[in-house]
Design an enzyme around this catalytic site. Structure first.
Site, short mmCIF file in Angstrom:
data_model
loop_
_atom_site.label_atom_id
_atom_site.label_comp_id
_atom_site.label_asym_id
_atom_site.label_seq_id
_atom_site.Cartn_x
_atom_site.Cartn_y
_atom_site.Cartn_z
N ASP A 1 4.25 6.08 0.46
CA ASP A 1 4.25 5.57 1.05
C ASP A 1 5.46 5.43 2.06
OD1 ASP A 1 1.52 4.62 0.98
OD2 ASP A 1 1.93 2.91 0.84
N ASP B 1 -8.15 5.63 -2.55
CA ASP B 1 -6.77 4.27 -2.68
C ASP B 1 -7.09 3.50 -4.26
OD1 ASP B 1 -4.17 3.54 -2.70
OD2 ASP B 1 -5.14 3.23 -0.36
C1 GLA Z 1 -2.14 1.78 0.55
C2 GLA Z 1 -1.81 3.52 0.70
C3 GLA Z 1 -1.39 4.08 2.14
C4 GLA Z 1 -2.82 3.54 3.12
C5 GLA Z 1 -2.99 2.06 3.13
C6 GLA Z 1 -4.09 1.46 3.59
O1 GLA Z 1 -0.61 1.97 0.87
O2 GLA Z 1 -0.74 4.19 0.02
O3 GLA Z 1 -1.92 5.29 2.84
O4 GLA Z 1 -3.92 4.73 2.62
O5 GLA Z 1 -3.26 1.54 0.99
O6 GLA Z 1 -4.46 0.24 2.48
#
Ligand code: GLA
Length: 753
Positions: free
Chosen positions: A547, A479
């Site tokens: 997301d 990430d």
């Molecule tokens: C980002 C990712 C999510 C999740 C969060 C965790 O927003 O896109 O899928 O993994 O971080 O903090």
């Protein structure tokens, strides 16, 4: 496919199966002649337009007149060409301006690697490259323009290398990777520009505008390719649709700051270019050094946007994505982020794993919150040691228990970051990117690590690798959750190099990781889809798309993403309802239909959802096993868009041999007394008969028969409708009338015999 040079007429011809790219020389200046439908004999030199009057002076041969109108293949500023330039160099004495003339070229089989950068690749059997060498005598600098073509694919991959052969350093203030010129209007009707814009959880929405005079800039200055603008543009003829019209597209194989510029000139010509965003870039090229700019893919389609997309998909599946998982069904995963956020422990994860196993799910992914003392997004990034209070017995115990249940195990990292509240930051606060004397901006309470520094890269790599070596971890979600600000590195002399060196650092660490762990399935992510680009696809076969997991919202996000990226690359999950991002409730079946057009998985607490929904998961799992080969490898068609009709989306995937097609149909909004909707398919065998197999219409399939079923006989047994290919394509078929919002259907047509 083929590349040739006509030395008598000084014309270069680059041919793909259906397109031609033509350049010529006038007084050793490289000019752009044509990019479009394939012509087998190069057109005349008149299209070089080297005798036009551009200025008030009637002296056609005068340099300023020439420079202001000649269609330079790679325009340089400061010496008479007033259009947007591709390159800006400054010598040690502060002089700007440059002029590159042709020196030589080579045409060779295959394609050289771009050191340290993601790039397309090909073998000597299926790939050919033209490299043209240009020279600025005054600066003592050489430019290498590279063009590669691939058998059966209508794309050209381009890059630029600059070499300083002089005795003094040169500052590179701008270096575009690709450019070409064309007429800005098609018989008087101005071309239009398509780009993709967005925001967090609203990635890749299509934007289309007519191109007036002057410049348009699409760019990112956030240090990542970004949610906001995407490293993609398409110049299209005003009549261009999914199935017809001219399209000239560019996509950048890079994950940092970019710019795409179009400049409609006084003479209604259009200069189109793409490269690293020069506003945030400056590079010192010392004597003897060279610099390679990232690659741009250009695609021309005479058959609209659909054909453009399929070309990108084939190129990326065939010549960019390297993972061994590219052509494999990915394990169906369940991710605990939306299920638990930071609030989990070993027992909770194991309870999810047990229920997931019963439903046929194949992998558990532990998301954010397993390390340091992280129980919110305020701490511990950089401290990649397991939190044994949450996970007693550590990863070794958790992973072995998950494996005993019969699931694979995956894990989340955010390797590029450091929290101010972390052991790492307390020990090495200078490892965070910051401008000395200025308080750096926090974003999600975190700073970005200075990956331009080798010791920082080594720390990051070793701390991740130690975790991966410690247990049977088969998947990593990498990430990256904030933009880069306060651009400063204590170790760099030229801060203008930071953002590009940072990207090179990310690429280097990912390369090390996939080299040491070749069996690891890597999924990139950046607050959803802020770094979903061809650069990252070189390292990971799939990228978390957004997301926003709401199925209705995903329709347009995924549609925009498919403009360039194959379905096999799009991370998509069935999540809980009401959806955590938008609060909407959508049928479980529809959520599955939408997620099946990506990598597929779940992002919910399977122990808490209704028995009814849970009972449907095995049927969705069976459906995934039935259709994923087709979804992953087939030709993708956008058939109807809710963006245009306000009511429904429809898309299909057709097997390469045209033996089957899966049609996904989702009604966003129900309505009263609506007409029936006919959908016309594309890409079928017009002579063949297709049987409509209704066994998966409702978005599920029986888990007992689904996987093993022979496609033809299953189809024949339940056959109620037979259509000819031409009928499905030209007349269409009537979709079911659906009652309510967010309802979906899957139609599977299988060729008879
Ligand atoms: C980002 C990712 C999510 C999740 C969060 C965790 O927003 O896109 O899928 O993994 O971080 O903090």
């Amino acid at each position: 496919m083929g590349i040739s040079y006509d030395s008598e007429r000084q014309i270069f011809l680059i041919n793909t199966e259906h397109t031609s790219y033509i350049m010529g020389l006038s007084n050793d200046y490289l000019g752009h002649i044509y990019y479009g439908k394939r012509v087998n004999v190069p057109c005349g030199r008149s299209m070089l337009r080297d005798s036009e009057m551009a200025y008030f002076s009637g002296n056609i041969g005068e340099k300023c007149t020439f420079a202001d109108s000649y269609p330079f293949e790679y325009g340089t500023g400061g010496t008479g060409d007033f259009r947007e330039s591709c390159i800006e160099l400054t010598n040690v004495d502060g002089y700007t301006g440059c002029e590159f003339k042709y020196v030589s070229h080579r045409i060779y089989k295959g394609k050289d690697a771009l050191a340290g950068l993601p790039h397309t690749f090909g073998s000597e059997d299926d790939t050919e490259t033209l490299e043209i060498r240009l020279h600025d005598e005054v600066l003592g600098v050489k430019l290498y323009l590279s063009y590669s073509v691939f058998a059966g694919i209508d794309a050209i991959c381009r890059s630029i290398r600059i070499v300083n052969d002089s005795e003094a350093a040169v500052e590179i203030r701008k270096l575009m990777s690709a450019s070409f010129e064309m007429d800005a209007a098609d018989c008087g009707r101005p071309m239009e520009l398509i780009s993709l814009h967005g925001s967090w959880a609203r990635e890749r929405s299509l934007d289309r505008r007519p191109m007036g005079h002057g410049g348009i800039v699409i760019n990112s200055n956030r240090g990542i390719s970004s949610h906001q603008d995407h490293p993609f543009i398409a110049v299209v003829s005003p009549d261009a649709t999914e199935t017809a019209g001219d399209v000239w597209a560019m996509n950048f194989v890079y994950s940092g700051n970019f710019e795409a510029v179009t400049d409609r000139t006084q003479h209604d010509r259009l200069r189109v270019m793409m490269g690293i965003n020069h506003d945030t870039f400056d590079w010192t090229l010392r004597p003897g050094e060279e610099f390679t700019a990232p690659e741009v893919v250009t695609v021309y389609s005479a058959e609209g946007l659909g054909a453009m997309s399929r070309t990108f998909h084939d190129l990326y599946r065939g010549h960019l994505i390297r993972s061994k998982y590219l052509h494999m069904k990915r394990p169906i995963l369940i991710n605990n982020w939306e299920a638990t956020y930071f609030n989990f422990d070993t027992e909770k994860l194991l309870s999810i794993a047990r229920a997931a196993k019963e439903s046929g799910i194949e992998m558990l992914v532990m998301d954010d919150g397993w390390f340091g003392h992280r129980s919110s997004d305020n701490s511990s990034l950089g401290d990649w040691q397991v939190n044994t209070e949450k996970l007693p017995g550590g990863l070794e115990y958790l992973v072995s228990e998950v494996n005993k249940i019969g699931l694979k195990f995956g894990i989340w990292f955010e390797p590029e970051m450091v929290s101010p509240d972390s052991e790492l930051y307390r020990a090495h606060s200078d490892w965070a990117i910051a401008i000395p004397g200025r308080e750096a901006s926090q974003c999600r309470t975190q700073f970005v690590l200075d990956l331009t520094r080798e010791e920082v890269r080594d720390y990051v790599y070793e701390s991740i690798a130690a975790v991966l070596r410690s247990a049977n971890i088969e998947y990593v979600k990498w990430d990256m959750n904030r933009p880069l600000t306060d651009i400063g590195s204590t170790k760099l002399k030229n801060q203008g190099e930071l953002l590009h060196r940072y990207m090179l650092g990310v690429y280097e660490i990912q390369e090390r990781m996939i080299t040491e762990f070749p069996n690891l399935l890597l999924e990139n992510c950046s607050s959803g889809g802020a770094r979903l680009d061809p650069g990252m696809l070189y390292y990971s076969p799939q990228i978390w798309c957004s997301d926003d997991t709401d199925a209705m919202e995903r329709l347009s996000i995924q549609e925009g993403t498919t403009l360039m990226y194959p379905l096999s690359a799009m991370g998509a999950h069935v999540s809980d309802c009401p959806n955590h991002i938008v609060g909407r409730t959508t049928d479980f079946a529809t959520r599955g239909i939408v997620a099946l057009s990506g990598t597929f998985g779940y992002e919910l607490d399977i122990t808490k959802i209704s028995e009814a929904d849970r009972g449907l998961i095995p049927k969705q799992v069976a459906l995934y096993h039935r259709v994923n080969d087709l979804v992953r490898e087939g030709d993708y068609y956008r058939l109807a868009s809710g963006r245009d009709n306000g009511e429904f989306y429809c898309w299909s995937v057709v097997a390469k041999d045209k033996s089957e097609v899966l049609v996904s149909y989702v009604q966003q909004r129900g309505g009263a007394n609506l007409r029936t909707r006919a959908v016309k398919l594309q890409g079928l065998d017009t002579e063949a008969e297709y049987i409509l197999d209704r066994s998966m219409c409702d978005g599920f399939i029986d888990e007992k028969t689904g996987d093993a079923a022979d496609k033809n006989s299953a189809a024949e047994e339940s056959a109620t409708e037979i259509y000819r290919g031409d009928e499905l394509m030209y007349v269409g078929f009537i979709t079911d009338k659906l009652w309510g919002d967010g309802k979906g259907r899957l139609y599977h047509f299988v060729r008879k015999g």
